[in-house]
Design an enzyme around this catalytic site. Structure first.
Site, PDB file in Angstrom:
ATOM      1  N   LEU A 173      51.960  91.041  83.888  1.00 30.89           N
ATOM      2  CA  LEU A 173      51.202  89.856  84.293  1.00 30.89           C
ATOM      3  C   LEU A 173      50.868  89.082  83.030  1.00 30.89           C
ATOM      4  O   LEU A 173      49.998  89.472  82.259  1.00 30.89           O
ATOM      5  CB  LEU A 173      49.940  90.263  85.051  1.00 30.89           C
ATOM      6  CG  LEU A 173      50.169  91.070  86.329  1.00 30.89           C
ATOM      7  CD1 LEU A 173      48.869  91.244  87.095  1.00 30.89           C
ATOM      8  CD2 LEU A 173      51.230  90.425  87.209  1.00 30.89           C
ATOM      9  N   SER A 198      49.445  85.941  81.226  1.00 31.42           N
ATOM     10  CA  SER A 198      48.441  84.924  81.548  1.00 31.42           C
ATOM     11  C   SER A 198      48.519  83.677  80.678  1.00 31.42           C
ATOM     12  O   SER A 198      47.972  82.640  81.030  1.00 31.42           O
ATOM     13  CB  SER A 198      47.042  85.522  81.398  1.00 31.42           C
ATOM     14  OG  SER A 198      46.778  85.831  80.036  1.00 31.42           O
ATOM     15  N   SER A 256      47.942  89.589  76.855  1.00 29.65           N
ATOM     16  CA  SER A 256      49.136  89.883  77.648  1.00 29.65           C
ATOM     17  C   SER A 256      50.407  89.597  76.863  1.00 29.65           C
ATOM     18  O   SER A 256      51.442  90.227  77.097  1.00 29.65           O
ATOM     19  CB  SER A 256      49.122  89.094  78.960  1.00 29.65           C
ATOM     20  OG  SER A 256      49.087  87.700  78.736  1.00 29.65           O
ATOM     21  N   CYS A 310      38.768  89.838  91.705  1.00 28.86           N
ATOM     22  CA  CYS A 310      40.051  89.232  91.379  1.00 28.86           C
ATOM     23  C   CYS A 310      41.064  90.314  91.003  1.00 28.86           C
ATOM     24  O   CYS A 310      42.232  90.256  91.410  1.00 28.86           O
ATOM     25  CB  CYS A 310      39.885  88.228  90.232  1.00 28.86           C
ATOM     26  SG  CYS A 310      41.403  87.353  89.836  1.00 28.86           S
ATOM     27  N   CYS A 338      37.608  84.620  85.931  1.00 24.30           N
ATOM     28  CA  CYS A 338      39.046  84.819  86.028  1.00 24.30           C
ATOM     29  C   CYS A 338      39.707  83.694  86.811  1.00 24.30           C
ATOM     30  O   CYS A 338      39.297  83.379  87.925  1.00 24.30           O
ATOM     31  CB  CYS A 338      39.287  86.151  86.723  1.00 24.30           C
ATOM     32  SG  CYS A 338      40.994  86.566  87.002  1.00 24.30           S
TER      33      CYS A 338
END
Length: 359
Positions: free
Chosen positions: A14, A16, A21, A105, A201
């Site tokens: 994932l 971002s 990340s 989230c 988030c």
């Protein structure tokens, strides 16, 4: 992390747009793995009204994926976020509680909606969380804390399910934040010096107060001094304030602390002073404890009720049906209903899970 165990696994990252990340991708690739990257798209309903950082995030994610020769796919979870996470948040604040959208989230979007749309095709889902995992002698997988006490994010993951943890990997969880920055600088990552996001988030630059105002509006009410019953001012709606809050109140003659809410009467109760005793609790109930892996806590524990480096010692006493009373060794500031109490072992190493405070 034993990367040899990941050689034959299909891994989704994932991505971002942030530095954490990005370094996840670097770590996987440098160990001979070729993950697929995914950017979860959570756009605002009206782009002209909401100042969202999505375009910049996408540019950063695209640059990182291209650098490492990884495929990047955009997965649209807009409707799921606004239907599930926003609904949860607004229901809580409308009822006078203190929600944590980031916790939900992770459970509902990053390891939920994404899994339903694309993650189910992968063996593992890698994220940039500062957290770790370990497997005990019985084969049980545990969520465990990061060595960086400031950045540790196990509290944000304490509502995920066992099947979600089973697929989760955290390749930077053993690093300190400074080390992650150093890796990004050394590898000339485009977002090496990008600031960490401070908001909720996926909200980007959207202000939380505006987020709440959009859905709940404003409703004037009295601000009452708890000790005297004197009305000292007006507020714009109890949902804009949290118990324990002392900054940004705008009430004259302060300092004031918010110590209580009358939701039905739309009143806020405040105490005067820099550190009133009424702002602290040493015992409080929690309900519907969510155990990540089925293991239930008991006896001596540590806990936290907000994202801070400190862990508090306590004794946890069960009262039935997933409910407990937390007996903290020290008075805790700003205990509010709806907050998640995240429970760890006595060494604050293994995270059992979390439950909502019900005072």
């Amino acid at each position: 992390m034993n990367y040899a165990d990941l050689k034959d696994k299909r891994i989704a990252v994932l991505l971002s747009g942030g530095v954490d990340s990005a370094v996840v991708v670097h770590e996987l690739v440098r160990h001979g793995l070729t993950p697929d990257c995914f950017y979860i798209k959570i756009g605002a309903d009206d782009k002209d009204e909401w100042d969202c950082s999505m375009e910049e995030d996408m540019e950063m994610a695209t640059a990182v994926a291209r650098k490492y020769g990884c495929r990047l796919e955009v997965v649209d979870c807009h409707r799921e976020y606004w239907d599930q996470v926003t609904r949860y948040t607004m229901d809580k604040v409308r009822n006078g509680e203190t929600p944590n959208p980031d916790v939900m989230c992770n459970r509902l979007i990053k390891f939920g909606a994404f899994h339903e749309k694309r993650g189910h095709d992968y063996d593992l889902i890698a994220t940039g969380h500062y957290a770790q995992t370990e497997i005990d002698s019985d084969g049980t997988k545990w969520l465990t804390t990061s060595p960086d006490p400031v950045k540790d994010q196990t509290d944000f993951l304490a509502q995920i399910f066992d099947w979600q943890l089973a697929k989760a990997v955290f390749p930077i969880g053993h690093y300190m934040k400074d080390e992650v920055r150093q890796i990004a600088e050394r590898e000339h990552l485009v977002n090496a010096r990008r600031k960490d996001s401070q908001g909720i988030c996926f909200l980007g630059k959207i202000d939380y107060t505006e987020y709440v105002r959009r859905y709940l509006g404003e409703m004037a009410g009295d601000v009452v001094e708890l000790e005297t019953g004197r009305v000292i001012g007006q507020h714009r709606g109890h949902w804009f304030y949290t118990i324990g809050q002392r900054k940004g109140l705008g009430f004259g003659g302060g300092p004031w602390f918010i110590v209580k809410k009358d939701v039905l009467g739309n009143r806020l109760y405040v105490s005067h002073g820099y550190d009133p005793a009424t702002a602290y609790k040493q015992e409080f109930p929690i309900h519907h404890f969510h155990s990540i892996n089925g293991q239930m806590p008991g006896g001596q524990i540590t806990f936290k009720i907000r994202h801070t480096p400190e862990f508090h010692k306590a004794v946890l006493k069960p009262v039935g049906d997933g409910a407990y009373v937390v007996h903290s060794a020290d008075p805790i500031h700003g205990v509010a209903p709806g907050q998640f109490c995240v429970v760890y072992d006595a060494e604050h190493h293994r995270c059992y899970g979390s439950a909502e405070i019900s005072v």
